[in-house]
Design an enzyme around this catalytic site. Structure first.
Site, mmCIF file in Angstrom:
data_model
loop_
_atom_site.group_PDB
_atom_site.id
_atom_site.type_symbol
_atom_site.label_atom_id
_atom_site.label_comp_id
_atom_site.label_asym_id
_atom_site.label_seq_id
_atom_site.Cartn_x
_atom_site.Cartn_y
_atom_site.Cartn_z
ATOM 1 C CG HIS A 1 -0.248 0.197 2.478
ATOM 2 N ND1 HIS A 1 -0.281 -0.646 3.462
ATOM 3 C CD2 HIS A 1 -0.005 1.348 3.090
ATOM 4 C CE1 HIS A 1 0.354 -0.127 4.647
ATOM 5 N NE2 HIS A 1 0.189 1.113 4.219
ATOM 6 C CG ASP B 1 -0.291 -4.083 2.643
ATOM 7 O OD1 ASP B 1 0.490 -3.347 1.853
ATOM 8 O OD2 ASP B 1 -0.667 -3.594 3.822
ATOM 9 C CB SER C 1 3.080 1.750 6.373
ATOM 10 O OG SER C 1 1.593 2.006 6.922
#
Length: 490
Positions: free
Chosen positions: A82, A113, A191
């Site tokens: 992402h 992901d 992230s």
């Protein structure tokens, strides 16, 4: 003290001292990475991406964002999918230096992901070492999260503990896999950063809980990262295998009696076998799956993960590669047997990334194509379908008001079933019929029978004016241009 006794005493004392030193002081391999090493091995990722919508697919807004990543073996950077989804340009930067290095996305799993990046200038790797991937942590172990959350440009570190290990949906894809919950603070920008325990990566930061829960975050465990790296080792990403059945837990004693399970047997009930899949050859509706790869399945659908923890049994399916064979023990009509299930189909997400919108504008109507998502259907339902070969759905997402489409200006989100009374299976088929039609009117029909009428000559004559009035520079996607050449040759 006799000489022999004194010698043995001294030898045993030295041996005991050596053992204590070995236990007290960790080896170099177990030493936590230094701050300098972390600063050189954990990176900030700058991404320029594009955002497009089906409402106006010709527009692409540019979006700037950032995330984190870390060096792994093979001169590669690991991060979240992402972080780089729909990317146009990607750059990498180390802590404490303004220089940025251009990177490319080498492999990506939007299901899991996870993404792997390559840096064009390999001198980047003169500094920094690959971080070591560790094992699945224990509950309550202390964990350190590293990354570049928004609000600063330097490496940030937060501390927490491992709260639980569970099987849950990943926000980016909506598909469920093993995940680790931690209570360390995670913020946008974290992230893709590593979560480290005892000097080794225990997982990669993935997502945080909703706003109602404080300091609850989730990381992708290394067992799943290694599963992904094994997949791409042959130079191609195949994805995660699909379990082409639907199941029901057997917590009801009455249901267990119905399907002839004794007190020692447990498992899950197959309520549906998906048509047109390899599962049809091995499994049947009302089979009870009792073991997966030799691991017992409890009535709640879980199997042992560790001596004290359980996890959804489908985790053991996820560890397989597409093309593998899964061993299942089942009870069919009260009789135990073992079956082999070929995992020849990859799991699919409803979400779409890294793809250009497929569209065409005609008569002021904006037609957008989307892939048909095939859910699990019984053989009976599948055989009764008239559109089993359908690959694309076509929708009118908006109408650009003009004299040729009066009466339809407020129309949007209309899914088209037929063109001039006939069904179609693909966007290509729809477009070629639309453009090769010689009838005065083109009639479109949705699934409820609602009709849209297009005056073909008026649509052709107004087309350029509509494009100019709405400042639209591109009236079709790239794939349509190739079909125009085929039509021109006929």
């Amino acid at each position: 003290m006799p000489t022999l006794f004194r010698t043995l005493y001294r030898s045993s004392r030295y041996l005991l001292t050596a053992v204590l030193l070995f236990i007290t002081f960790p080896t170099m391999a177990d030493e936590p990475p230094s701050q300098d090493m972390l600063e050189n091995s954990i990176v900030k990722i700058y991404v320029t991406s594009k955002a497009q919508t089906s409402y106006s697919p010709w527009n692409a807004d540019s979006i700037a964002s950032s995330g984190s990543g870390f060096i792994i073996e093979g001169k590669r950077i690991l991060t979240n999918a992402h972080v780089v989804a729909d990317h146009i340009f990607v750059e990498i930067q180390r802590d404490g230096t303004p220089k940025r290095y251009q990177a490319t996305v080498e492999y990506v799993s939007h299901e899991m992901d996870i993404a792997v990046l390559k840096i064009k200038d390999e001198t980047f790797f003169a500094k920094g070492k690959p971080l070591t991937l560790g094992e699945l942590p224990d509950i309550h172990q202390e964990i350190m999260v590293h990354g570049f959350p928004i609000g600063g440009d330097t490496l940030s570190t937060t501390r927490g503990i491992v709260s639980r290990i569970e099987y849950m949906p990943y926000v980016h894809s909506g598909l469920s896999y093993q995940a680790i919950q931690i209570d360390a603070a995670i913020n946008p920008g974290n992230s893709g950063g590593p979560a480290i325990i005892n000097g080794k990566v225990a997982g990669m930061v993935m997502q945080k809980s909703d706003e109602s829960a404080e300091n609850i975050g989730y990381i992708i465990p290394t067992v799943m990262i290694n599963r992904f790296l094994t997949d791409i080792a042959d130079g191609k990403y195949d994805g995660f295998p699909s379990f082409s059945v639907e199941i029901q837990n057997l917590l009801s004693p009455t249901l267990k009696q119905k399907y002839q399970l004794n007190e020692e047997q447990s498992g899950v009930l197959i309520s549906k076998v998906c048509a047109n899949t390899s599962a049809e050859k091995a499994l049947q509706e009302n089979d009870v799956i009792t073991h997966i790869d030799g691991k017992n399945i409890d009535d709640d659908g879980t199997a042992l993960l560790t001596q004290r923890k359980t996890i959804n049994f489908q985790h053991y399916l996820d560890l397989h590669q597409v093309g593998d064979t899964l061993t299942l023990d089942i009870v069919r009509n009260g009789k135990p047997q073992q079956v082999k299930l070929l995992l020849d189909k990859a799991d699919e997400s409803d979400y779409t990334y890294d793809k250009e919108p497929r569209y065409v504008i005609y008569g002021g109507f904006v037609f957008v194509a989307s892939d048909v998502y095939e859910g699990c259907q019984t053989r009976e339902d599948y055989d009764e379908r008239k559109d089993k070969d359908k690959k694309d759905d076509i929708s009118i997402t908006q109408v650009l008001a003009a004299s040729g489409n009066l009466g339809f200006h407020d129309l949007s989100s209309l899914s088209i079933k037929k063109l001039n009374g006939e069904r179609f299976n693909t966007f290509e088929e729809f477009y070629k019929r639309l453009r090769s039609s010689t009838t005065p009117f083109i009639i479109l029909e949705d699934y409820s029978g609602y009709e849209v009428a297009i005056d073909r000559k008026l649509a052709d004559s107004e087309h350029d004016d509509i494009m100019e009035q709405y400042s639209i520079h591109k009236d079709r996607s790239k794939d349509v241009a190739a079909w125009d050449k085929e039509l021109a040759q006929k």
